[in-house]
Design an enzyme around this catalytic site. Structure first.
Site, PDB file in Angstrom:
ATOM      1  N   HIS A  57      -1.838   6.310   2.359  1.00  0.00           N
ATOM      2  CA  HIS A  57      -1.032   6.299   4.088  1.00  0.00           C
ATOM      3  C   HIS A  57      -2.334   6.159   4.829  1.00  0.00           C
ATOM      4  O   HIS A  57      -1.709   6.580   6.038  1.00  0.00           O
ATOM      5  CB  HIS A  57      -0.335   8.261   4.176  1.00  0.00           C
ATOM      6  CG  HIS A  57       0.516   7.883   2.603  1.00  0.00           C
ATOM      7  ND1 HIS A  57       1.864   7.099   2.678  1.00  0.00           N
ATOM      8  CD2 HIS A  57       1.047   8.616   1.496  1.00  0.00           C
ATOM      9  CE1 HIS A  57       2.325   7.245   1.783  1.00  0.00           C
ATOM     10  NE2 HIS A  57       1.844   8.376   1.145  1.00  0.00           N
ATOM     11  N   HIS A 219       6.189   5.479   0.955  1.00  0.00           N
ATOM     12  CA  HIS A 219       6.063   5.168  -0.742  1.00  0.00           C
ATOM     13  C   HIS A 219       6.385   4.213  -1.311  1.00  0.00           C
ATOM     14  O   HIS A 219       6.458   4.078  -2.463  1.00  0.00           O
ATOM     15  CB  HIS A 219       6.150   6.626  -1.499  1.00  0.00           C
ATOM     16  CG  HIS A 219       5.603   7.902  -1.150  1.00  0.00           C
ATOM     17  ND1 HIS A 219       6.056   8.453  -0.097  1.00  0.00           N
ATOM     18  CD2 HIS A 219       4.415   8.463  -1.171  1.00  0.00           C
ATOM     19  CE1 HIS A 219       5.399   9.808   0.004  1.00  0.00           C
ATOM     20  NE2 HIS A 219       4.551   9.448  -0.442  1.00  0.00           N
TER      21      HIS A 219
END
Ligand SMILES: Nc1ncnc2c1ncn2[C@@H]1O[C@H](COP(=O)(O)OP(=O)(O)O)[C@@H](O)[C@H]1O
Ligand SMILES: Nc1ncnc2c1ncn2[C@@H]1O[C@H](COP(=O)(O)OP(=O)(O)O)[C@@H](O)[C@H]1O
Ligand SMILES: [Mg+2]
Ligand SMILES: [Mg+2]
Ligand SMILES: [Mg+2]
Ligand SMILES: [Mg+2]
Lengths: 331, 215, 331, 215
Positions: A57, A219
Site C-alpha cells: 500500500h 487488497h
C-alpha cells in the site's frame, strides 16, 4: 508477471533496505524486526503513534513516519497484517512515557494482531490505546459482519492525530482526535484493473476492456459490483454520491484523490477537477486536498476518494508541520 | 497418541500446505487477497523449524509452541486464529505425555472455542469455523459412540472436508470475503479449505505413526 | 483502453482544472493560455524560470512550479511540445526584470518551439536564455543526430537553477549553474511495459511476458534494445553501468530512482536498495535522493535512474527550500 | 492559380489528414511517440477555422496565415517545421494575386529551405525532407521541361510519395526516430508520409478547381 523485484520472498525486506538508503535523515529501519521508526527516536512525554498493516500500500504506512505523523510503522508481508511481535517492539521503542496509540485499519487480521499486541503491551506496562479506521462506505456495516474496511482515511487519522501528539496532547486527547477524524471521513474506490501480488503472480481478478469494479478495497479484492467504464466525471459522481449518501457533504472538506498505484497522475488531476466541481455543486469546498498515490494496491489501476468534514481544530492540525517521506510541509 | 504423533501431524500439515499452496491462494484470490497459501506456508515452515530447534516433550507443549509460532510468524487473520486454536488445544492437554482420542476431542473443542472467541464467527459465516466445528463435533460423536481412534479421526477429516465444501454456497459474514456481500457466494472459503487439510493431516499422521510402530 | 478521463481531447485541459483546484495556494492556472505559474506572481529582480514540454510526464513540469523552482510551466498536448505562444506569454508573465531562463529538454519539437519563442521574446525586449537538458546516455550522441534526450536530469536542473534564481543570482549565473547540473547528470531508463496514449488508444509497442526494453525515453518510444526480464539487482546494474561508463561515478551523488508512471512504489524502493549498493561498490554515496514518480510516461511500467555528481554548491542549492506540488522541503 | 486554389489545397490537406490520422499515428508509434496524426489534425483544423475567420486575398498571405497558425497551434517537431515551410513559401509568393507553376516551384523551394535551416535535416535523415525535397525537385524539373501544370503537380505528388516510401529502409538521423538507432530501419517516417499527403492534396485541389471552372 514482470515485477521490479529480486525474488518473491524478499520484496518487503528489499524495499525496507531501499527506504533505509533513501531516507537516512528521516527514518531508522530495523530490518531484523521489520520496524520503521523516526531517525530521531522517541521524544519524552510525547504520545507515540504506531501503525502498520500489510505491505503493498506504499507509501502507507512507513512513508508516513516522521515529525508530526507516525513514530513507527510495522510493515507486514504483502497484503498480510504484521505480527504482534513487531507491534510490541515498535510500541516499546517509541514509548516516550506518555503511552502509545495504535492506528489500526479495520481488517480482521490487523484487528486481531494489534489486539494480541495491545494485551501483551499492557502486560509489560506499556500503556496502549487503539483507534480503528473504518471509512469505506462500499462495505455495508452491520453488527454481524466484519464492518467497514479502513482505507484512505488512515492518512488523515495518522496526520491529524500525529499533529495532536506532536503538540503535546495526552493519550486520551489523541484518541479523541483520531476517532473524530475517522467519524468524519468516508471513502469509496474504483478499479480499472486488478493488481498482481508477487506471490500469486497473476491478477486477483480479470476485467474486460470496458469493465470496472466499483467499491473496491485496497487488497486487490473485487468490489461490490462490476460495472462498465464511464467518463471520469461519471465515475467520480458514483463515488461522491456514495460518500454523500452515507454522510452528507457540506462546508469545508479535506479531500484525498488517491491513485491505486498504476494510475497516471494526469488522470488523477482529471478526476480531481470533477471532485472539485461535484463539491461546489453541494455547496462544499475542497479546503485542503491531496492528489496522488497515498494508499495503493500494488499495480492496480483506479482511484479512491476520501472526504473528511473539517472543523477548525482538524484544519489546524492538518496544517501543522509534517516531515515524512511521503508528506511534508511546514518544515 | 504421544508427542511424536503430534510432531508428525505438524509435518503433514506443512507438507500439505506446501503442496496445496497455490490452490489456497487461488481460493483467497477469488474472495480475499490472494495470500492464504503464502501465509500458511510461511507459518508452518516456521513451525517446523521451531520444532527442530526445540523439541517439546509433551503434546500440550508441542501444540503450544505451534500456536505461539503461528501467532508470531503468520500475521493476517489466519495467523492469530490458527495460532489461538493450537495454543488453546495445547493448554487443554496440560502436561500429559500421551493423549487419548477423547482428550484430543476436548482439546480441539477448546481450540475451536478460542477461534470463536477471537474471531467472533459463527457457523455459516463462511470461515474456517465452518470446517473446524463439524470436524470437532464428528470427533466428539465418534468418541461418544465408542469408535476406534482411526475411525474417529477419519470421521473428523471427512466432516472438515464436507464443511469446507459447504462454504461454497454461503454468503460470508466475517473476514475479507464479507466485503463482497452476495458476490462471496459460489466460492469455497480458503480458511475452511486449509482447515480440512489440517484434519486430513491429523488422520495421516496417526495412520503413519501406527504403521511405523508396526500397528 | 480504460483511462480515467472525460474525453481524449480534453485530457490536458481537464488536468489543468484539477491542478488549479488542488493547489490554489501554490499555483495559478491560466487555462486559456495553458500556463501554470506561481500563485504569488513574479518577483521583481528575480530571474524567471520557465519550462514546458509535452504532457504525460506528470508531475513534470507543472508540478515543479513554486517557490525555489519554476516560475511557470507550459504544458503541451500529450507527448507534444507546447507552442511558442505559450512560452512567450509565460516569459512575459514571470519576467521580474532580470530576464528569463527557458529550461528545454532536448527533443526536436521542444527545441524548435522554444527557439521560435526566444526569438520573439527578444523582439519584444524580454531577455531570454535557454539551457538544454540532454542527459540520457541510452542515446549515442553525435554531430549528425538530434543528440541525447532530456529526461530525469530536468528535475535536478529545475530544482538547482530554481534555487540559484531564488537566491538572487543574475541570469548568466543561473545559466551557468543549470548547465553545470546538466553536465554532471546522466540518466538511463528501462521499460517493463509500453504506455498507451489517449489519442492512439493502444500500447506504443508490445512486450512479451519476459521481454523488456532497455534505454527507453519518456515518450513511449521503444528503447535501444529489447532484452529479457531480470532481477531488480541486475536491471539496476545495467542502468548504472551505462551511466558509469559514460561518466565515472564517484563521491557524493544525487540520485533519482524514478517510476515511469505505473510502477508500484514498493518496487521503486527495491530498486533503490540496489542503486545504493551499486554506489557503495563504486566508493560513491547517495548523499541526496528522490524515489518516486517524477518524470513519467503515462502508464508505462519501468524506471529510470538519474545520477548527478554533487559538489558543495550544487548540494547547497539542492537543499535550499522548495515549495511546489511535487517537491517540498524547508518551508 | 489564384487564392481559391490555395484555400482548396488547405481544405484537401485537412480532409486527407483527418482520413489518414490513424495511419500517421501508427507510423509515429512505431518509431516516435504516436502523436503525428493528432498533431496535424489539430493544426489543420485550426488552419481551416483561421481561414474561415479571415480570408486572405492573396496566395502568399494565405500560406503565411497557414504557416503562422501551424506554428501557433501544433507544437511538437512538425508544427514549427510545417509552419515554417508554409510561411516561407508564402513570403516567396509576395503579394501576387495569381501564381504560375514556376512561381509555386520557387515558393516551395523556399519552404523546403526553411525546413532545412530550422531542423538541420539532410536528405537521407528519414524525415519529411525526404518527401519534400524530391517533390520540389520534380516540380522544378517539370517546369523546366515545359510540362503543363497538372502534369507538373502530378510529378511532384508522385515524387513525394516515392520519397516517403524510400524512408522505410533508412536509419533516422534526426527527430525522435534517431533515438532508436538501427531499430528505426524498416518503418516509414510519419512526417514524410504526411508530406506525401500534402503534395497529393495540392494535385487534387488544382484538378478540382480546374474542373469547377469547367476546365
Ligand atoms: N473472524 C473470523 N473468524 C474465523 N475465521 C476467519 C475470520 N476472519 C477470517 N477468517 C478465516 O481466515 C481466512 C483468511 O486467512 P488469510 O488469507 O491467511 O488472512 P487475511 O484474510 O488476513 O488475508 C478466511 O478464509 C477465513 O476462513
Ligand atoms: N530535424 C528535423 N527536420 C525535419 N523534419 C523533422 C525533424 N525532426 C522531426 N521531423 C519530422 O517530424 C516528424 C514527427 O512529427 P510529430 O510526431 O508531429 O512531432 P514530434 O516528433 O515532436 O512528436 C518526423 O516524422 C519527421 O518527419
Ligand atoms: Mg492478507
Ligand atoms: Mg488472505
Ligand atoms: Mg510528440
Ligand atoms: Mg510524434
Amino acid at each position: 508477471m514482470k515485477k521490479l523485484i529480486n525474488s518473491v520472498d524478499s520484496v518487503v525486506a528489499d524495499a525496507l533496505r531501499g527506504m533505509a538508503s533513501a531516507h537516512p535523515g528521516l527514518l531508522r529501519v530495523d530490518e531484523e524486526n521489520r520496524i520503521v521508526s523516526r531517525a530521531s527516536g522517541p521524544r519524552a512525554g510525547k504520545v507515540g503513534l504506531v501503525s502498520g498493516g500489510g505491505s503493498g500500500h506504499e507509501p502507507l504506512h512507513a512513508g508516513f513516519v516522521g515529525y508530526g505523523m507516525l513514530d513507527a510503522a510495522c510493515p507486514g508481508e504483502i497484503f498480510t497484517s504484521p505480527v504482534p511481535d513487531q507491534m510490541i517492539t515498535a510500541a516499546t521503542a517509541v514509548n516516550g512515557g506518555a503511552g502509545v496509540l495504535y492506528v489500526v485499519k479495520n481488517y480482521t487480521g490487523d484487528v486481531l494482531n494489534f489486539e494480541l499486541a495491545a494485551e501483551l503491551c499492557a502486560d509489560e506496562g506499556v500503556e496502549v490505546a487503539r483507534v480503528l479506521v473504518d471509512d469505506d462506505v462500499a462495505v455495508r456495516d452491520s453488527l454481524h459482519t466484519a464492518g467497514r474496511r479502513g482505507t484512505g482515511a488512515t492518512v488523515f487519522v495518522e496526520k491529524i492525530a500525529g499533529a495532536a501528539a506532536e503538540g503535546g496532547a495526552p493519550l486520551p486527547e489523541v484518541v479523541r482526535v483520531a476517532e473524530e477524524v475517522n467519524a468524519r471521513s468516508r471513502s469509496f474506490g474504483v478499479a480499472l484493473s486488478a493488481c498482481t501480488t508477487p506471490a500469486s503472480g497473476r491478477p486477483t481478478f480479470e476485467l474486460g476492456e470496458t469493465e470496472i469494479e466499483l467499491g473496491i478495497g485496497i487488497h486487490g479484492e473485487p468490489g461490490r459490483t462490476r460495472s462498465t467504464m464511464r467518463q471520469a466525471r461519471e465515475l467520480v459522481a458514483v463515488a461522491m454520491d456514495a460518500l454523500d449518501e452515507d454522510m452528507p457533504i457540506s462546508g469545508d472538506v479535506l479531500v484525498m484523490l488517491n491513485g491505486m498505484g498504476a494510475t497516471p497522475l494526469i488522470e488523477l488531476y482529471v478526476a480531481f477537477a470533477e471532485v472539485a466541481e461535484y463539491l461546489s455543486g453541494k455547496g462544499a469546498r475542497a479546503a485542503r486536498s491531496l492528489v496522488g498515490d497515498y494508499v495503493t494496491s500494488l499495480d492496480m489501476r483506479g482511484f479512491s476518494v476520501t472526504v473528511c468534514l473539517l472543523n477548525e481544530e482538524l484544519t489546524r492540525l492538518w496544517d501543522a508541520p509534517v516531515e515524512t517521506p511521503a508528506l511534508r510541509w511546514g518544515r | 497418541m504421544d508427542t511424536a504423533v503430534f510432531a508428525r501431524w505438524i509435518g503433514e500439515i506443512a507438507a500439505a500446505v506446501r503442496a496445496d499452496k497455490d490452490r489456497l491462494t487461488r481460493l483467497d484470490a477469488a474472495i480475499g487477497d490472494a495470500d492464504h497459501g503464502a501465509n500458511l506456508e510461511r507459518g508452518f515452515d516456521a513451525v517446523v523449524r521451531a520444532l527442530a530447534d526445540d523439541s517439546p516433550d509433551t503434546p500440550g507443549a508441542l501444540l503450544g509452541l505451534v500456536g505461539n509460532t503461528l501467532i508470531r510468524r503468520v500475521g493476517g487473520a489466519s495467523g492469530p486464529l490458527y495460532g489461538t486454536a493450537f495454543r488453546e488445544a495445547g493448554k487443554a492437554l496440560g502436561d500429559a505425555r500421551t493423549v487419548s482420542t477423547a482428550d484430543l476431542a476436548r482439546a480441539l473443542e477448546a481450540g475451536l472455542a478460542g477461534v470463536r472467541r477471537l474471531g467472533g464467527a459463527a457457523e455459516g459465516d463462511k470461515t474456517m469455523v465452518d470446517a473446524i466445528a463439524p470436524a470437532v463435533r464428528a470427533l466428539a460423536e465418534a468418541v461418544r459412540d465408542g469408535s476406534g481412534q482411526r475411525e474417529a479421526l477419519g470421521a473428523a477429516a471427512s466432516a472438515a472436508l464436507a464443511g469446507a465444501e459447504a462454504t461454497i454456497p454461503m454468503r460470508a459474514g466475517k473476514g475479507r470475503a464479507s466485503y463482497l456481500g452476495p458476490r462471496s457466494v459460489g466460492h469455497e472459503d480458503p480458511g475452511a479449505a486449509s482447515a480440512a487439510l489440517v484434519f486430513a493431516a491429523l488422520c495421516a499422521a496417526e495412520a503413519a505413526s501406527d504403521e511405523s510402530r508396526g500397528g
